[in-house]
Design an enzyme around this catalytic site. Structure first.
Site, PDB file in Angstrom:
ATOM      1  N   GLU A   1      43.634 -29.570  -0.225  1.00  0.00           N
ATOM      2  CA  GLU A   1      44.712 -28.583  -0.314  1.00  0.00           C
ATOM      3  C   GLU A   1      46.096 -29.147  -0.011  1.00  0.00           C
ATOM      4  O   GLU A   1      47.072 -28.775  -0.659  1.00  0.00           O
ATOM      5  CB  GLU A   1      44.409 -27.398   0.603  1.00  0.00           C
ATOM      6  CG  GLU A   1      43.112 -26.674   0.257  1.00  0.00           C
ATOM      7  CD  GLU A   1      43.087 -26.099  -1.153  1.00  0.00           C
ATOM      8  OE1 GLU A   1      44.153 -26.066  -1.814  1.00  0.00           O
ATOM      9  OE2 GLU A   1      42.007 -25.698  -1.602  1.00  0.00           O
TER      10      GLU A   1
ATOM     11  N   HIS B   1      49.233 -26.722  -8.948  1.00  0.00           N
ATOM     12  CA  HIS B   1      48.374 -26.920  -7.763  1.00  0.00           C
ATOM     13  C   HIS B   1      46.908 -26.962  -8.176  1.00  0.00           C
ATOM     14  O   HIS B   1      46.158 -27.874  -7.789  1.00  0.00           O
ATOM     15  CB  HIS B   1      48.623 -25.771  -6.776  1.00  0.00           C
ATOM     16  CG  HIS B   1      47.773 -25.808  -5.548  1.00  0.00           C
ATOM     17  ND1 HIS B   1      48.264 -26.133  -4.310  1.00  0.00           N
ATOM     18  CD2 HIS B   1      46.449 -25.541  -5.354  1.00  0.00           C
ATOM     19  CE1 HIS B   1      47.297 -26.081  -3.416  1.00  0.00           C
ATOM     20  NE2 HIS B   1      46.174 -25.716  -4.029  1.00  0.00           N
ATOM     21  N   GLU B   2      46.488 -25.981  -8.962  1.00  0.00           N
ATOM     22  CA  GLU B   2      45.072 -25.926  -9.355  1.00  0.00           C
ATOM     23  C   GLU B   2      44.697 -27.104 -10.248  1.00  0.00           C
ATOM     24  O   GLU B   2      43.595 -27.653 -10.131  1.00  0.00           O
ATOM     25  CB  GLU B   2      44.771 -24.600 -10.062  1.00  0.00           C
ATOM     26  CG  GLU B   2      45.065 -23.365  -9.228  1.00  0.00           C
ATOM     27  CD  GLU B   2      44.424 -23.398  -7.850  1.00  0.00           C
ATOM     28  OE1 GLU B   2      43.272 -23.860  -7.729  1.00  0.00           O
ATOM     29  OE2 GLU B   2      45.084 -22.958  -6.887  1.00  0.00           O
TER      30      GLU B   2
ATOM     31  N   GLY C   1      44.687 -16.541  -4.809  1.00  0.00           N
ATOM     32  CA  GLY C   1      45.678 -16.619  -5.867  1.00  0.00           C
ATOM     33  C   GLY C   1      45.085 -17.278  -7.094  1.00  0.00           C
ATOM     34  O   GLY C   1      45.313 -16.854  -8.229  1.00  0.00           O
ATOM     35  N   ALA C   2      44.309 -18.340  -6.869  1.00  0.00           N
ATOM     36  CA  ALA C   2      43.661 -19.059  -7.966  1.00  0.00           C
ATOM     37  C   ALA C   2      42.535 -19.894  -7.378  1.00  0.00           C
ATOM     38  O   ALA C   2      42.455 -20.089  -6.164  1.00  0.00           O
ATOM     39  CB  ALA C   2      44.660 -19.936  -8.713  1.00  0.00           C
TER      40      ALA C   2
END
Length: 860
Positions: free
Chosen positions: A323, A300-301, A264-265
């Site tokens: 994570e 999140h990133e 996703g990223a």
């Protein structure tokens, strides 16, 4: 992946450590090749005649070492199995500082890892993806997270192209070989965080947060889609700097929208890469769920800039340090920014998925020993992310937010630009809070599974005391009692209501197998054993209490009602209660107005429809009729068009009801209306609420013909936004005629479907009753070709989807096929899929008769 690779357990010796990489790459997009030279400043703890470092799919043309002004040529021996090269010198290099110099060449691959080729609108690009261990496919390096070093990069590209990397551009120059970008040195980074993007990229206008410039890079023509992503990045970065009390550490923040990307990223320091759907958004057509998801992934990133990039796990067995914390932090950040989005309610869906996975016998602890890169890849799953985040949240609740943040800040300051292990975090939290953390945390981090907490009246006591019992929860009813005898230090938060209407919360720490607890001082009407669904456990309430809860559901919060339904379904699966008890909960929620609760019900009801009742049977017709009668009136009252002043919650409720009544019940009138609404949507995107676009496109495809299929194929190539493109692309897998299924399967091996989407298309076909058997046949016949088009992380996702095949004979075929065609990075996913096949068959045998009786009693 050109071929199946055996999982190497090779680790580099620790006595040669890189200090700095000086890299020059020359990229030829037309030829699909690159060349380069890397100079690596290293420190040798002892004299060495051989130096080993990682390299994969590279031709090392020359290697030497420079020591005290002398250059010593090396003989190069490549080991493809260990993805390493050994440099052997005619004499030992002395202990101390040295410089390794290697010249190399490679191909831009098509597997979305290392440095790979991508295209969009006829233009060529190259992008990097280095996690978990693919920097070695770009340049020879010490490709393990503990070997942090600085990077100085120069990239030569054809004139007119742009290059983006981790650090700001220091200078540019034209040479005979092309245009050269010289990037400033980075702070110390692990190799998996190296980033490079090359091609005719365009940048958004710059947004400043303090002195940090933020930009979005994208392929030409998509600049109008950057504003929402920029806003989300700036809002997240502001809150993250405040939480950590450490300024953003990487000088500039580039967000790169990649047209073909596996994950996703990816949290590359200073240059974060995303799928286009998670970064490029049109405010006029984006759905609220798409907007929320993009904001959560961006947060999140960016949380990784601290968790993971600034402080990095020492090895992949502590992946959760990256994570789990980034997942928890993203929900926290977005919830603070947009509380009306109720992100913690959405987290309950993620928590439920992690609980379902962790209930399998073939689960793993959050902290899992990793012996190879293939094993590391397998740990990018719901246990590491969502279970890890749930445990982090539980520890924060236990310590208190301020004490927890104090420990996190101490941990960050102490290990900045270095590596850490879990014990370092527990030590910092204990110092900041003055409480014991290690024992509590280790029990949840290092042990697989989670508890089932059973509540009931204590014997011989009135209303004041409850008996609490815990055991390990398994989805498999046949797991023997001896394996269930496990316990955890269990922070319980119990909500209760007294007979006089008073309510309260009690916080308890239970660490025995059986304990008696007292709730409040009043006569109790009911209790709910996991207030706000904050704990990572399942709850079994005694029958009287469950009945009282169903009579007073409005007194529970929405997330508690959702957890109640999820727990009841899990108890059915595990054989702890009958299927009627879940159906009673679902029936009681028939007038539910919260969209998250309705979406939560859709999951179990879909399993009943797809896995328990026989396709085309009377029981399936009765189940679908009951769903339509119970939830259809609410959809009819709302209608298809929102009122001008309608709030987001109502819009999302309409979409959730449509998924129930159209998606599961397949009510003919609703499917017909979806087909009609689609025509209006295709003429004018404003004719349909964006929150209905996904379900309408999918439902219309179910009743669509080949002419509509051709229309979808055209819309994929002409889509106005990445979300619209994805919508119609995945919609291809919802058509149910034999010819459309065949054409979609053929397209999976063509450039019409980008590499990033191949696995998703196959997963959707496996979920399509008219396509699943053909999809499995195609997968087995064309496995070699498909294997080359599905990157390692997505292989696991595809294997996880195979229980949708339903039939036990197909489960046996899956076992035999993958025994002959092993996939190391999906070995755990295969064990889990085979377990789910078996559990679904057992669930069908055990619950189908009672389900049939319950439905017959309510047949309309």
């Amino acid at each position: 992946m050109p071929k199946t690779e055996r999982p190497s357990r090779f680790r580099l010796p620790p006595d040669v450590r890189p200090r700095e990489y000086d890299i020059h790459l020359e990229i030829d997009l037309d030829a699909g090749r690159f060349r380069g030279e890397v100079q690596i400043a290293v420190g040798l703890e002892r004299a060495r005649r051989e130096v080993v470092l990682h390299a994969a799919e590279l031709k090392v043309e020359r290697a030497a070492a420079r020591v005290d002004g002398d250059e010593v040529a090396a003989r190069v021996r490549a080991d493809g199995a260990d993805q390493a090269v050994t440099l052997r010198f005619p004499r030992a290099l002395p202990a101390g500082e040295a410089q390794l110099v290697l010249r190399f060449a490679g191909k831009l691959n098509e597997h979305l890892r290392g440095l790979y080729a991508a295209s969009a609108d006829g233009r060529r690009y190259a992008f990097s993806q280095c996690e978990a261990a693919d920097a070695r496919r770009i340049f020879p390096c010490f490709d393990e997270p503990a070997f942090k070093a600085r990077f100085r990069l120069a990239v030569t590209v054809p004139r007119g192209l742009q290059a983006v990397s981790n650090s700001p551009i220091e200078r540019e120059e034209d040479t005979a070989g092309g245009h050269v970008f010289h990037f400033a040195p980075t702070p110390p980074l692990s190799t998996y965080l190296f980033a490079l993007a090359v091609g005719p990229l365009e940048a958004s206008a710059m947004r400043l947060l303090g002195d940090v410039p933020i930009r979005i890079w994208h392929v030409p023509g998509k600049g109008r889609l950057t504003e929402l992503g920029l806003e989300a990045a700036a809002e997240a970065l502001r809150r993250l700097e405040d939480y950590f009390d450490i300024p953003y550490p990487y000088g500039k923040l580039d967000l790169v929208a990649v047209p073909d990307f596996e994950a996703g990223a990816m949290e590359n320091a200073g240059a974060v890469f995303f799928r286009e759907t998670l970064l490029l958004l049109d405010p006029a057509t984006v759905s609220l769920n798409e907007h929320k998801r993009a904001a959560e992934v961006i947060a999140h990133e960016l949380a990784h800039m601290w968790y993971g990039d600034l402080v990095t796990m020492a090895w992949w067995d502590d992946l959760w340090l990256n994570e789990a914390f980034a997942t928890w932090m993203a929900y926290r950040v977005v919830d603070d920014w947009r509380p009306e989005w109720r992100l913690w309610h959405a987290f309950e869906h993620d928590r439920a998925g992690a609980l379902a996975l962790d209930a399998l016998a073939n689960t793993h602890p959050i902290y899992a020993e990793v012996r190879s890169v293939a094993e590391a890849t397998q740990n990018f799953d719901a246990i590491t992310y969502e279970k890890g985040a749930a445990v982090v949240r539980m520890i924060e609740h236990f310590l208190g937010p301020e004490q927890f943040r104090g420990g996190v800040r101490l941990y960050m300051r102490r290990h900045r630009e270095g590596n850490a292990v879990a014990a370092d975090l527990w030590r910092a939290l204990e110092e900041a809070s003055g409480r014991e953390v290690g024992r509590l945390a280790q029990a949840w981090i290092e042990k697989a599974g989670f508890p089932l907490v059973t509540f009931g009246p204590a014997k011989g006591d009135g209303d004041g005391t409850l008996r609490v019992r815990q055991e390990r929860f398994f989805a498999d009813p046949k797991i023997p009692a001896a394996r269930r005898r496990q316990r955890w230090p269990l922070p319980l938060v119990v909500r209760w209501r007294a007979t006089d209407g008073a309510t309260g919360l009690d916080r308890l720490l239970v660490d025995r197998a059986t304990d008696d607890v007292t709730l409040g001082e009043k006569r109790r009407r009911w209790y709910f054993g996991n207030a706000q669904a904050g704990g990572f456990y399942r709850v079994l309430h005694d029958p009287a209490d469950r009945g009282a809860l169903l009579e007073d559901l409005a007194a529970l919060t929405a997330v508690e009602r959702l957890a109640l339904a999820n727990d009841q379904w899990a108890l059915v699966r595990s054989g702890k209660t009958s299927i009627e008890t879940f159906l009673e909960v679902a029936d009681a929620l028939g007038d539910e107005t919260d969209y998250d609760v309705l979406d939560g019900l859709a999951g179990p009801l879909a399993v009943v429809d797809e896995q328990i009742v026989e396709p085309g049977s009377v029981e399936q017709a009765r189940l679908r009729g009951w769903i339509a009668r119970r939830f259809g009136p609410a959809l009819a009252r709302l209608g298809w068009m929102p009122a001008p002043d309608e709030d987001d919650a109502t819009r999302l409720r309409r979409a959730a009801l449509l998924r129930l009544v159209g998606g599961i019940a397949e009510t003919p009138a609703v499917l017909a209306e979806a087909r009609t609404r689609l025509d209006a949507y295709l003429r004018d995107r404003a004719a349909l609420d964006p929150n209905l676009a996904d379900p309408v496109v999918g439902l219309a495809a179910r009743v669509g013909d080949e002419a509509l299929y051709d229309g979808y194929r055209g819309l994929v190539s002409e889509a106005r936004t990445p979300q619209e493109r994805r919508r119609f692309l995945l919609g291809l897998a919802a058509f149910r005629t034999p010819e459309t299924v065949r054409r979609t399967l053929v397209a999976a091996l063509s450039p019409d479907i980008p590499t990033q989407d191949v696995a998703f298309i196959l997963m959707r076909l496996l979920g399509n009753p008219a396509g699943r058997t053909e999809a499995w046949k195609f997968l087995t016949r064309r496995w070699s070709a498909l294997r080359r088009r599905i990157p390692p992380l997505m292989i696991s996702r595809l294997v996880e989807a195979l229980p949708a095949l339903r039939e036990p004979r197909l489960g046996r075929e899956v076992r035999v096929f993958f025994a002959a065609h092993p996939v190391p990075e999906a070995s755990r996913a295969l064990k889990q899929a085979l377990e789910v096949f078996r559990l679904n068959a057992e669930l069908r045998r055990r619950t189908a008769p009672a389900l049939a009786r319950w439905l017959a009693e309510r047949a309309g």
